[in-house]
Design an enzyme around this catalytic site. Structure first.
Site, short mmCIF file in Angstrom:
data_model
loop_
_atom_site.label_atom_id
_atom_site.label_comp_id
_atom_site.label_asym_id
_atom_site.label_seq_id
_atom_site.Cartn_x
_atom_site.Cartn_y
_atom_site.Cartn_z
N LYS A 51 0.85 -1.21 0.00
CA LYS A 51 0.00 0.00 0.00
C LYS A 51 0.88 1.26 0.00
O LYS A 51 2.09 1.17 0.28
CB LYS A 51 -0.91 -0.02 1.24
CG LYS A 51 -0.14 0.03 2.57
CD LYS A 51 -1.05 -0.23 3.77
CE LYS A 51 -0.24 -0.23 5.06
NZ LYS A 51 -1.08 -0.60 6.22
N ARG A 153 -10.44 0.02 14.92
CA ARG A 153 -10.37 0.79 13.66
C ARG A 153 -11.43 0.18 12.75
O ARG A 153 -12.59 0.17 13.11
CB ARG A 153 -8.97 0.70 13.04
CG ARG A 153 -7.88 1.17 13.99
CD ARG A 153 -6.57 1.50 13.29
NE ARG A 153 -6.19 0.57 12.23
CZ ARG A 153 -4.99 0.56 11.66
NH1 ARG A 153 -4.04 1.39 12.06
NH2 ARG A 153 -4.70 -0.29 10.69
N TYR A 283 16.16 29.56 8.15
CA TYR A 283 15.09 30.34 8.78
C TYR A 283 15.18 30.35 10.30
O TYR A 283 15.39 29.31 10.93
CB TYR A 283 13.72 29.73 8.41
CG TYR A 283 13.38 29.83 6.95
CD1 TYR A 283 13.42 31.04 6.27
CD2 TYR A 283 13.00 28.69 6.24
CE1 TYR A 283 13.08 31.11 4.92
CE2 TYR A 283 12.67 28.76 4.90
CZ TYR A 283 12.71 29.97 4.24
OH TYR A 283 12.38 30.04 2.92
N MET A 331 11.48 23.79 2.82
CA MET A 331 10.66 23.00 1.90
C MET A 331 11.50 22.23 0.89
O MET A 331 11.19 21.08 0.57
CB MET A 331 9.67 23.91 1.16
CG MET A 331 8.66 23.15 0.33
SD MET A 331 7.52 24.23 -0.57
CE MET A 331 6.61 25.00 0.75
C1 LIG Z 1 -0.34 -1.61 6.89
C2 LIG Z 1 -0.97 -2.88 7.30
C3 LIG Z 1 -0.21 -4.06 7.40
C4 LIG Z 1 1.29 -4.09 7.30
O1 LIG Z 1 1.83 -3.67 8.54
P1 LIG Z 1 3.41 -3.70 8.82
O2 LIG Z 1 3.53 -3.28 10.23
O3 LIG Z 1 4.00 -2.71 7.89
O4 LIG Z 1 3.88 -5.08 8.56
C5 LIG Z 1 -0.88 -5.24 7.65
N1 LIG Z 1 -2.22 -5.26 7.81
C6 LIG Z 1 -2.98 -4.15 7.76
C7 LIG Z 1 -4.44 -4.25 7.96
C8 LIG Z 1 -2.38 -2.91 7.52
O5 LIG Z 1 -3.13 -1.81 7.48
#
Ligand SMILES: *Cc1c(COP(=O)(O)O)cnc(C)c1O
Length: 394
Positions: A51, A153, A283, A331
Site C-alpha cells: 500500500k 479501527r 530560517y 521546503m
Molecule cells: C499496513 C498494514 C499491514 C502491514 O503492517 P506492517 O507493520 O507494515 O507489517 C498489515 N495489515 C494491515 C491491515 C495494515 O493496514
C-alpha cells in the site's frame, strides 16, 4: 537499472551518476527480505503489503520483487491501489481492505480483487455488485472478513460477527461470493496484548466455522506480531515494513532481524560556502556557526519528505563523514555543517540507507523527528527519482 521517471540531471552528467534527488531501491533486498520473513514465520502464505506506493518504494516494482521472493499474495489498503497493480500486469491474488462508502466493488470483482469486508453494509454492497455482474462472466466475488479484535479501527465489531458470518454464508451458498479469508489486525501494544487479540480472534474463527465458513487464509499478524508472537501467525502473515528491510521495533535494528533496508535516500550537494564564526543558518537562525566552517547545501526538504522536526538533529553521510543538519529544514533544502572536510558541489549525500554500509538508517531520522521509520520512507515525495537496482526477474 530502470527508472520510474526521467532523471532530473543536467545534460552531460554521466548516466551512472545519481540524480539530483534520488531514492535507490534495491529490489534484490526486497526479495531476500521476503525469503527471510518466510523462513522466520514458516507460514503457508505470505501477503506482501505494498500500500501507499509500497511504503514510498514503488508499489509495482516492490510487488514483483516480493512475489519473486516467495510472497503468494499482495495486500493494499484500497481497491484503486489494487487495480493499479492489475493495470501494471500483476496477476497475483490481491487483498484490499479499506473502502469508501461509495467504493465500486463491481470494478474490484471484475479485477479479481479479494475484498476485505468490515461491515454488514460492505458485505451487502459486495453481494449486490456480484449479483449485478454479467452472469456470463462466471465471476464469484472473493471476500475476506476482517474482524475487530481490539484495535477499534475497521473490522467487523464483535457484536456483529454472528450476523455477518450468517449473511456471508448465505451469499456463499447462493454462489455469489466466496469467503476466502478471515483476518484481523493487532495493536502491537505488547506481546501479551497481541496474544490476547489472538484469543479473541480464535473465538471469531470458531463462530465462523459454526456458521459454515471455511476460509483458506487465516491471518492476524503484520510484521511486528509475526516476529514477536508466533501464536499470531496462523497460516498466513501480512507483512509490510519488514519486506522493505525495516524493523517495526524501537529496540531491534534491521540487522538484528536479518533484514536489509531496501531504500537509500541521496542527493548531490547543491552548494558549498565557507563562512565565519557566528553565521546564522536557515530560517529563524536556529543554528549559528561556532567557528569558521564550511556549509554544504542539500537539495531535499520537507516537500520531499525530509521531516522539519529533524532540524538540527538529522545526520547525513558525505564522502565517508557523518554530519548533522544545521538550522531549519526548509521546503526544498537544508544545510549541513561539514567543518573543514573536503566537500564539493555535486558530491553524493546519503540521508539514510543500509546502516551496515556506514550510512545513517531511516531509524535515525525517525528518532530525530520523533516518529517511526514507516513514516520516514512512506513520505518520500514525487520530486525524488526512484532508481531500481537488482530485480533481474523483471
Ligand atoms: C499496513 C498494514 C499491514 C502491514 O503492517 P506492517 O507493520 O507494515 O507489517 C498489515 N495489515 C494491515 C491491515 C495494515 O493496514
Amino acid at each position: 537499472m530502470t527508472e520510474a521517471s526521467p532523471p532530473s540531471e543536467a545534460p552531460g552528467t554521466r548516466a551512472d551518476e545519481p540524480a539530483w534527488r534520488q531514492a535507490d531501491v534495491d529490489l534484490d533486498a526486497v526479495a531476500s527480505n521476503v525469503r527471510r520473513l518466510r523462513e522466520i514465520t514458516g507460514t503457508e502464505h505470505l501477503i506482501a503489503v505494498v500500500k501507499a506506493n509500497g511504503y514510498g518504494h514503488g508499489a509495482v516494482e516492490c510487488a514483483r520483487a516480493a512475489l519473486a521472493g516467495g510472497a503468494d499474495w499482495l495486500g493494499v489498503a484500497d481497491v484503486d491501489e489494487a487495480l493499479a497493480l492489475r493495470g501494471a500486469g500483476i496477476e497475483a491474488p490481491i487483498l484490499a481492505w479499506l473502502h469508501d462508502a461509495r467504493a465500486d466493488f463491481g470494478a474490484a470483482i471484475a479485477g479479481r480483487i479479494s475484498i476485505g469486508v468490515s461491515t454488514r453494509r460492505q458485505l451487502d454492497a459486495v453481494t449486490d455488485a456480484a449479483r449485478s455482474a454479467a452472469p456470463s462472466s462466471g465471476r464469484v466475488a472473493s471476500v475476506q472478513l476482517k474482524l475487530d479484535t481490539g484495535l477499534s479501527r475497521n473490522g467487523v465489531p464483535r457484536g456483529d460477527w454472528a450476523a455477518v458470518f450468517e449473511a456471508a454464508n448465505a451469499a456463499e451458498l447462493a454462489g455469489v461470493l466466496r469467503v476466502d479469508g478471515i483476518f484481523s489486525h493487532v495493536s502491537n501494544a505488547s506481546i501479551a496484548d497481541d496474544e490476547a487479540a489472538a484469543r479473541v480472534f480464535d473465538g471469531g474463527l470458531e463462530l465462523a466455522r459454526d456458521a459454515g465458513l471455511a476460509p483458506s487464509l487465516v491471518h492476524l499478524a503484520a510484521t511486528a506480531a509475526a516476529l514477536w508472537a508466533p501464536a499470531t501467525r496462523y497460516n498466513t502473515v501480512r507483512v509490510g515494513i519488514g519486506i522493505y528491510g525495516l524493523s517495526p521495533f524501537a529496540d531491534r535494528t534491521s540487522a538484528d532481524i536479518g533484514l536489509t533496508p531496501a531504500m537509500t535516500l541521496r542527493a548531490r550537494v547543491a552548494g558549498v560556502r565557507r563562512v565565519p564564526a557566528g553565521t546564522g543558518v536557515s530560517y529563524g537562525y536556529t543554528y549559528r556557526t561556532e567557528h569558521a566552517t564550511t556549509l554544504a547545501l542539500v537539495p531535499l526538504g520537507y516537500a520531499d519528505g525530509v521531516p522539519r522536526q529533524a532540524s538540527n538533529k538529522g545526520t547525513v553521510a558525505i564522502n565517508g563523514g557523518t554530519f548533522r543538519v544545521c538550522g531549519r529544514i526548509a521546503m526544498d533544502q537544508f544545510v549541513v555543517d561539514v567543518g573543514d572536510h573536503d566537500v564539493k558541489v555535486g558530491d553524493d549525500v546519503v540521508l539514510f540507507g543500509n546502516a551496515a554500509t556506514g550510512v545513517p538508517a531511516a531509524d535515525d531520522w525517525a528518532l530525530a523527528a520523533d516518529t517511526i521509520n514507516y513514516e520516514i520512507v512512506t513520505r518520500i515525495g514525487h520530486r525524488v527519482v526512484r532508481h531500481y537496482r537488482g530485480g533481474t526477474w523483471s
